[in-house]
Design a protein around this motif. Structure first.
Motif, mmCIF file in Angstrom:
data_model
loop_
_atom_site.group_PDB
_atom_site.id
_atom_site.type_symbol
_atom_site.label_atom_id
_atom_site.label_comp_id
_atom_site.label_asym_id
_atom_site.label_seq_id
_atom_site.Cartn_x
_atom_site.Cartn_y
_atom_site.Cartn_z
ATOM 1 N N ARG A 71 -4.663 1.268 2.116
ATOM 2 C CA ARG A 71 -4.042 1.268 0.792
ATOM 3 C C ARG A 71 -3.851 -0.145 0.297
ATOM 4 O O ARG A 71 -3.684 -1.069 1.092
ATOM 5 C CB ARG A 71 -2.710 2.009 0.832
ATOM 6 N N ASP A 72 -3.884 -0.281 -1.016
ATOM 7 C CA ASP A 72 -3.588 -1.545 -1.675
ATOM 8 C C ASP A 72 -2.517 -1.227 -2.709
ATOM 9 O O ASP A 72 -2.830 -0.769 -3.817
ATOM 10 C CB ASP A 72 -4.844 -2.119 -2.324
ATOM 11 N N ASN A 73 -1.280 -1.442 -2.336
ATOM 12 C CA ASN A 73 -0.182 -1.078 -3.236
ATOM 13 C C ASN A 73 -0.189 -1.912 -4.514
ATOM 14 O O ASN A 73 0.257 -1.449 -5.562
ATOM 15 C CB ASN A 73 1.152 -1.202 -2.516
ATOM 16 N N ALA A 74 -0.718 -3.113 -4.432
ATOM 17 C CA ALA A 74 -0.793 -3.951 -5.630
ATOM 18 C C ALA A 74 -1.750 -3.353 -6.663
ATOM 19 O O ALA A 74 -1.566 -3.520 -7.867
ATOM 20 C CB ALA A 74 -1.231 -5.361 -5.261
ATOM 21 N N LYS A 75 -2.760 -2.649 -6.157
ATOM 22 C CA LYS A 75 -3.734 -2.007 -7.050
ATOM 23 C C LYS A 75 -3.432 -0.528 -7.254
ATOM 24 O O LYS A 75 -4.181 0.165 -7.938
ATOM 25 C CB LYS A 75 -5.146 -2.162 -6.488
ATOM 26 N N ASN A 76 -2.361 -0.061 -6.617
ATOM 27 C CA ASN A 76 -1.999 1.354 -6.735
ATOM 28 C C ASN A 76 -3.140 2.272 -6.342
ATOM 29 O O ASN A 76 -3.389 3.305 -6.989
ATOM 30 C CB ASN A 76 -1.537 1.672 -8.172
ATOM 31 N N THR A 77 -3.812 1.907 -5.269
ATOM 32 C CA THR A 77 -5.013 2.628 -4.866
ATOM 33 C C THR A 77 -5.015 2.852 -3.356
ATOM 34 O O THR A 77 -4.593 1.973 -2.593
ATOM 35 C CB THR A 77 -6.277 1.862 -5.284
ATOM 36 N N VAL A 78 -5.512 4.008 -2.968
ATOM 37 C CA VAL A 78 -5.702 4.345 -1.563
ATOM 38 C C VAL A 78 -7.194 4.605 -1.349
ATOM 39 O O VAL A 78 -7.874 5.125 -2.235
ATOM 40 C CB VAL A 78 -4.877 5.591 -1.184
ATOM 41 N N TYR A 79 -7.663 4.235 -0.170
ATOM 42 C CA TYR A 79 -9.090 4.352 0.121
ATOM 43 C C TYR A 79 -9.317 5.209 1.362
ATOM 44 O O TYR A 79 -8.462 5.303 2.245
ATOM 45 C CB TYR A 79 -9.684 2.965 0.355
ATOM 46 N N LEU A 80 -10.497 5.790 1.421
ATOM 47 C CA LEU A 80 -10.950 6.452 2.637
ATOM 48 C C LEU A 80 -12.376 5.986 2.896
ATOM 49 O O LEU A 80 -13.307 6.387 2.191
ATOM 50 C CB LEU A 80 -10.893 7.970 2.503
ATOM 51 N N GLN A 81 -12.518 5.096 3.866
ATOM 52 C CA GLN A 81 -13.833 4.625 4.267
ATOM 53 C C GLN A 81 -14.405 5.619 5.258
ATOM 54 O O GLN A 81 -13.787 5.873 6.298
ATOM 55 C CB GLN A 81 -13.735 3.237 4.893
ATOM 56 N N MET A 82 -15.554 6.162 4.955
ATOM 57 C CA MET A 82 -16.168 7.189 5.787
ATOM 58 C C MET A 82 -17.512 6.669 6.297
ATOM 59 O O MET A 82 -18.439 6.470 5.506
ATOM 60 C CB MET A 82 -16.354 8.480 4.992
ATOM 61 N N ASN A 83 -17.589 6.451 7.584
ATOM 62 C CA ASN A 83 -18.818 5.979 8.214
ATOM 63 C C ASN A 83 -19.417 7.070 9.095
ATOM 64 O O ASN A 83 -18.735 8.026 9.461
ATOM 65 C CB ASN A 83 -18.531 4.739 9.059
#
Length: 127
Positions: A71-83
């Motif tokens: 997560r990047d709280n400064a960007k208000n965004t959560v990510y899911l990296q899927m490999n």
């Protein structure tokens, strides 16, 4: 909180995708976040969760070592990296938010406890 997922698509087995979940309306810094998925004909299942400050993450066994939630709280965004994607990862992926400072594993895996949901993004993995 409004959540919008992006980043889904059609890939071949072994390839990677990064899903994003952008929030608006409220800062995400007070929210735990989760990713869930639902394949056709199946119930929605927990994939990954991250606590409010990003220090605790949890995964379903089938994605451990392949997926990473961040997560990047400064960007208000959560990510899911899927490999190393597999055909069995094919599903609609949904992000969810719950206003809590809890880091409890059992609590954050429970979809019933999440108050806010995005519309989902489709991930299709061909063999």
């Amino acid at each position: 909180v409004q959540l919008v997922e992006s980043g889904g698509g059609l890939v071949q087995a072994g390839e990677s995708l990064r899903l994003s979940c952008a929030a608006s309306g409220h800062t995400l810094s007070k929210y735990a976040m989760g990713w869930f998925r639902q394949a056709p004909g199946k119930e929605r299942e927990f994939v990954a969760a991250i606590n409010w400050n990003g220090r605790n993450t949890y995964y379903v066994d089938s994605v451990k070592g392949r997926f990473t939630i961040s997560r990047d709280n400064a960007k208000n965004t959560v990510y899911l990296q899927m490999n190393s994607l597999k055909p069995e990862d094919t599903a609609g992926y949904y992000c969810a938010a719950e206003r809590t400072y809890s880091s409890d594993d059992y609590y954050l895996r429970n979809e019933a406890l999440y108050d806010y949901w995005g519309q989902g993004t489709q991930v299709t993995v061909s063999s």
